[in-house]
Enzyme design. Structure first.
Site: not given
Length: 217
Positions: A42, A46, A70, A130
């Site tokens: 994943e 960022r 994200t 999640k």
């Protein structure tokens, strides 16, 4: 598509949460994960070069199940899917993000921390979520509690998951996999210590293997 990707995640049991910057880091890290027996990543959005990293892995390493993390806007959904992401992970349950992922036919695991979050995800047609940040949201106890009223939901806890508590999560029937970064810590990536990442990954894979439940007699 959803079932196939989620089945692969469930079979692998661990999803490395990766922070990489640029195509070279992405490709090298993916190689290290594969060498350790864990062909999934994943790649979180960022750092500025995250999209380039995702694109490189998707193009050069088709055996790696690469996703984007994200993801917080619908525009990012478009960007990462175009780059080759096979699944999406978001820190929260945000309707525009979930709906756009569904429109593009890419599975998404939105973040939840409360029963209301789970209800929102269910209303959007999501059945795998999640738990984030897992350690702050209540850890394994929270998953047990949420699984009682929401038996149809499966969880991928992320945030504070490590080698010491991995099986506290994986032993729960409603957990399909756990997201973690201890095997791919950013300092290891910036140092180019791919051998250590491979070593930690192999240890994580061995640790995540289902434990025997055989009985004697």
């Amino acid at each position: 598509m959803d079932a196939t990707v989620l089945d692969r995640i469930a079979a692998l049991r661990i999803v490395p949460v990766v922070v990489v910057d640029g195509a070279d880091e992405g490709a090298r890290l993916a190689d290290a994960l594969v060498a350790g027996g864990l062909p999934v990543a994943e790649i979180t959005l960022r750092l500025p070069g995250a999209l380039d990293a995702l694109r490189a892995v998707a193009a050069e390493q088709p055996d790696v199940l690469v996703g984007a993390g994200t993801v917080v806007t619908a525009d990012q959904v478009d960007e990462v899917v175009e780059a080759g992401a096979k699944f999406l992970v978001s820190p929260g349950t945000f309707e525009p993000v979930v709906r756009r992922a569904h429109e593009l036919g890419v599975p998404i695991l939105p973040g939840v921390a409360t029963a209301s979050d789970v209800m929102r995800a269910l209303d959007l047609g999501v059945r795998v979520v999640k738990l984030f940040p897992a350690s702050i949201a209540g850890g394994p106890a929270a998953i047990k509690a949420l699984s009682a009223p929401f038996g149809q939901v499966r969880f991928m806890p992320t945030g504070g998951v490590n080698a010491a508590n991995l099986h506290d999560y994986l032993d729960l029937p409603s957990v399909i996999a756990a997201g973690g970064s201890w095997m791919v810590e950013r300092p290891l990536v910036t140092a180019g210590d791919w051998a250590e990442i491979t070593r930690r990954t192999a240890q994580a894979v061995a640790l995540a293997a289902p434990r025997s439940t055989t009985t004697e007699g």
